[in-house]
Enzyme design. Structure first.
Site, PDB file in Angstrom:
ATOM      1  N   THR A 169       0.831  -1.205   0.000  1.00  0.00           N
ATOM      2  CA  THR A 169       0.000   0.000   0.000  1.00  0.00           C
ATOM      3  C   THR A 169       0.865   1.254   0.000  1.00  0.00           C
ATOM      4  O   THR A 169       0.553   2.244  -0.669  1.00  0.00           O
ATOM      5  CB  THR A 169      -0.931  -0.001   1.217  1.00  0.00           C
ATOM      6  OG1 THR A 169      -1.734  -1.183   1.197  1.00  0.00           O
ATOM      7  CG2 THR A 169      -1.850   1.217   1.202  1.00  0.00           C
ATOM      8  N   HIS A 209       1.870   1.842  -3.471  1.00  0.00           N
ATOM      9  CA  HIS A 209       0.779   2.444  -4.251  1.00  0.00           C
ATOM     10  C   HIS A 209       0.699   3.947  -3.976  1.00  0.00           C
ATOM     11  O   HIS A 209       0.501   4.751  -4.897  1.00  0.00           O
ATOM     12  CB  HIS A 209      -0.552   1.772  -3.899  1.00  0.00           C
ATOM     13  CG  HIS A 209      -0.738   0.418  -4.510  1.00  0.00           C
ATOM     14  ND1 HIS A 209      -0.663   0.193  -5.871  1.00  0.00           N
ATOM     15  CD2 HIS A 209      -1.010  -0.789  -3.952  1.00  0.00           C
ATOM     16  CE1 HIS A 209      -0.873  -1.089  -6.129  1.00  0.00           C
ATOM     17  NE2 HIS A 209      -1.079  -1.700  -4.977  1.00  0.00           N
ATOM     18  N   HIS A 258       2.723   2.247   8.199  1.00  0.00           N
ATOM     19  CA  HIS A 258       1.765   1.695   9.164  1.00  0.00           C
ATOM     20  C   HIS A 258       2.174   0.321   9.710  1.00  0.00           C
ATOM     21  O   HIS A 258       1.539  -0.174  10.627  1.00  0.00           O
ATOM     22  CB  HIS A 258       0.373   1.604   8.534  1.00  0.00           C
ATOM     23  CG  HIS A 258       0.318   0.745   7.298  1.00  0.00           C
ATOM     24  ND1 HIS A 258       0.481   1.262   6.029  1.00  0.00           N
ATOM     25  CD2 HIS A 258       0.120  -0.589   7.129  1.00  0.00           C
ATOM     26  CE1 HIS A 258       0.387   0.279   5.144  1.00  0.00           C
ATOM     27  NE2 HIS A 258       0.164  -0.853   5.789  1.00  0.00           N
ATOM     28  N   GLU A 259       3.240  -0.283   9.189  1.00  0.00           N
ATOM     29  CA  GLU A 259       3.730  -1.555   9.707  1.00  0.00           C
ATOM     30  C   GLU A 259       4.870  -1.274  10.692  1.00  0.00           C
ATOM     31  O   GLU A 259       6.032  -1.319  10.323  1.00  0.00           O
ATOM     32  CB  GLU A 259       4.262  -2.440   8.566  1.00  0.00           C
ATOM     33  CG  GLU A 259       3.255  -2.816   7.518  1.00  0.00           C
ATOM     34  CD  GLU A 259       3.867  -3.696   6.418  1.00  0.00           C
ATOM     35  OE1 GLU A 259       3.129  -4.076   5.504  1.00  0.00           O
ATOM     36  OE2 GLU A 259       5.077  -3.994   6.481  1.00  0.00           O
ATOM     37  N   CYS A 293     -14.645   4.580  15.268  1.00  0.00           N
ATOM     38  CA  CYS A 293     -15.275   5.351  16.335  1.00  0.00           C
ATOM     39  C   CYS A 293     -15.391   4.533  17.616  1.00  0.00           C
ATOM     40  O   CYS A 293     -15.463   5.082  18.710  1.00  0.00           O
ATOM     41  CB  CYS A 293     -16.652   5.833  15.888  1.00  0.00           C
ATOM     42  SG  CYS A 293     -17.909   4.512  15.764  1.00  0.00           S
ATOM     43  N   CYS A 313     -19.978   2.240  16.758  1.00  0.00           N
ATOM     44  CA  CYS A 313     -20.985   1.991  15.720  1.00  0.00           C
ATOM     45  C   CYS A 313     -21.176   0.488  15.470  1.00  0.00           C
ATOM     46  O   CYS A 313     -20.459  -0.350  16.014  1.00  0.00           O
ATOM     47  CB  CYS A 313     -20.586   2.686  14.412  1.00  0.00           C
ATOM     48  SG  CYS A 313     -19.185   1.919  13.550  1.00  0.00           S
ATOM     49  N   CYS A 355     -17.916  -1.201  14.138  1.00  0.00           N
ATOM     50  CA  CYS A 355     -16.861  -1.302  15.156  1.00  0.00           C
ATOM     51  C   CYS A 355     -17.181  -2.402  16.154  1.00  0.00           C
ATOM     52  O   CYS A 355     -16.283  -3.135  16.584  1.00  0.00           O
ATOM     53  CB  CYS A 355     -16.693   0.037  15.873  1.00  0.00           C
ATOM     54  SG  CYS A 355     -15.812   1.295  14.907  1.00  0.00           S
ATOM     55  N   CYS A 405     -16.469   1.433   9.255  1.00  0.00           N
ATOM     56  CA  CYS A 405     -16.905   2.507  10.158  1.00  0.00           C
ATOM     57  C   CYS A 405     -16.972   3.822   9.382  1.00  0.00           C
ATOM     58  O   CYS A 405     -16.027   4.174   8.676  1.00  0.00           O
ATOM     59  CB  CYS A 405     -15.933   2.623  11.331  1.00  0.00           C
ATOM     60  SG  CYS A 405     -16.229   4.068  12.394  1.00  0.00           S
ATOM     61  N   ARG A 455      10.774 -15.687  -6.335  1.00  0.00           N
ATOM     62  CA  ARG A 455       9.804 -15.639  -5.245  1.00  0.00           C
ATOM     63  C   ARG A 455       9.026 -16.946  -5.103  1.00  0.00           C
ATOM     64  O   ARG A 455       8.644 -17.322  -3.994  1.00  0.00           O
ATOM     65  CB  ARG A 455       8.864 -14.450  -5.439  1.00  0.00           C
ATOM     66  CG  ARG A 455       9.570 -13.120  -5.163  1.00  0.00           C
ATOM     67  CD  ARG A 455       8.644 -11.949  -5.073  1.00  0.00           C
ATOM     68  NE  ARG A 455       9.287 -10.843  -4.343  1.00  0.00           N
ATOM     69  CZ  ARG A 455       8.719  -9.666  -4.121  1.00  0.00           C
ATOM     70  NH1 ARG A 455       7.481  -9.427  -4.566  1.00  0.00           N
ATOM     71  NH2 ARG A 455       9.362  -8.733  -3.431  1.00  0.00           N
ATOM     72  N   GLY A 465      -5.986  -9.021  -2.979  1.00  0.00           N
ATOM     73  CA  GLY A 465      -5.176  -8.040  -3.698  1.00  0.00           C
ATOM     74  C   GLY A 465      -5.997  -6.839  -4.132  1.00  0.00           C
ATOM     75  O   GLY A 465      -7.096  -6.981  -4.685  1.00  0.00           O
TER      76      GLY A 465
END
Length: 344
Positions: free
Chosen positions: A43, A46, A63-64, A93, A96, A99, A107, A201, A263
């Site tokens: 991500t 991207h 974010h990792e 939140c 909700c 969540c 959310c 791979r 993906g």
């Protein structure tokens, strides 16, 4: 706190700048994390290439991550300053309908660290304390930074209801595809067939536990039929993000089979679906992309107890000052399943 920190700001697609920013202070219910390691996610690539979240730029992605609990805001209990931690990147939140069901991505107020708001390619980051998960001190940072991507894979297997003895095809043998293979092996799926145009791979996926590897797309359908007694696979996980590969996945499942849509494609990609065949054969498809809540805790447990082989994920590391080089060269290093940024 006072003082400044370094942060890698993606000012436009393809261009990072290292900037000085004030060290943020945690408010009520928040924790300040001193970042130590951050993985580069697909991500992130991207976003870097301008294909996703362009409206959020300029922004600090990432974010990792893992780090040290450095300070706590008012009203925070259950966390200890100086402890290692990982953090659930998905902020809902908390009240909700979605969540309550741990479906945070649905959310209406959902935010994601490093995607819709500043993330972890910085020396410090303030996060909601309720999303902080303490981690054992003896586990190296490079392993802890794999918690979030592994959580995504945990959730995908949970959503697909994978169980022992099921045949599974994993399309894509990149970092996430490799983690899919490893988790499937742990669950007891068999046979596991992995496909990727990169022979290197595919080889890594076979080392990680796949039973069959295919690097020639023209041979994939034949290989799947051969490995499954002519039926087709119980489950196909598309881990690339290609409309053509999703269409191929529908030809690889057996009657009554399942497609795990993982993906990310472009926003306009569509899957031609034979509705009558889907009904009569009782086929199914379900999406999943991010780990959250219990998925993060389960992923951390798997890492702590050595269920995941991490060698190919931790050998490429760059300091924060060289983040531009890390992103520019990542496609040239297919054997490095994960590239991490060392912060601080």
């Amino acid at each position: 706190m006072t003082g400044t920190m370094e942060a890698a700001v993606l000012v436009r697609p393809g261009r990072f700048e290292i900037r000085q920013r004030p060290i943020p202070a945690p408010g009520r219910g928040e924790a300040l994390i001193r970042i130590t390691r951050v993985g580069i996610c697909g991500t992130d690539l991207h976003i870097f290439n301008g294909h996703y979240a362009a409206e959020s730029l300029p922004m600090v992605p990432g974010h990792e991550f893992t780090g040290i609990i450095h300070a706590l805001g008012e009203g925070v209990s259950g966390l200890e300053i100086g402890s290692k931690a990982v953090v659930d990147m998905n902020i809902g939140c908390g009240t909700c309908y979605w969540c309550r069901r741990n479906e945070i991505l649905n959310c209406p107020e959902m935010q994601q660290m490093g995607i819709t708001m500043d993330g972890a390619f910085a020396e410090y980051m303030v996060v909601p304390a309720r999303l902080v998960i303490p981690a054992p001190a003896e586990i190296p940072d490079e392993f802890l930074a794999l918690t979030e991507p592994l959580a995504c894979v945990v959730r995908a297997a949970r959503k697909a209801n994978v169980t022992f003895g099921q045949s599974v095809v994993v399309i894509g043998a990149g970092p996430i595809g490799n983690l899919h293979v490893q988790l499937l092996r742990t669950i007891g799926a068999a046979p596991i067939i992995v496909a990727d145009t990169s022979a290197e791979r595919v080889s890594l996926a076979l080392e990680a536990g796949a039973d069959v590897g295919v690097s020639d797309p023209a041979q994939l359908e034949e290989a799947v039929l051969k490995a499954t007694g002519g039926r087709g696979a119980d489950i196909v996980i598309e881990s690339v993000g290609s409309a053509a590969l999703y269409a191929q996945a529908s030809r690889l499942i057996r009657k009554g089979g399942h497609i795990a849509a993982f993906g990310l494609t472009g926003p306009d990609a569509e899957l031609p679906l034979n509705i009558l065949q889907t009904i009569l054969q009782e086929n199914s498809i379900k999406g999943s992309v991010a780990g959250m809540g219990q998925d993060m805790h389960d992923a951390l447990t798997l890492l702590v107890h050595g269920r995941i082989r991490t060698d190919a994920f931790v050998r490429a590391a760059y300091p924060l000052a060289q983040i531009q080089t890390a992103f520019d060269t990542i496609r040239d290093r297919p054997a490095d399943l994960k590239t991490q940024i060392v912060v601080g």
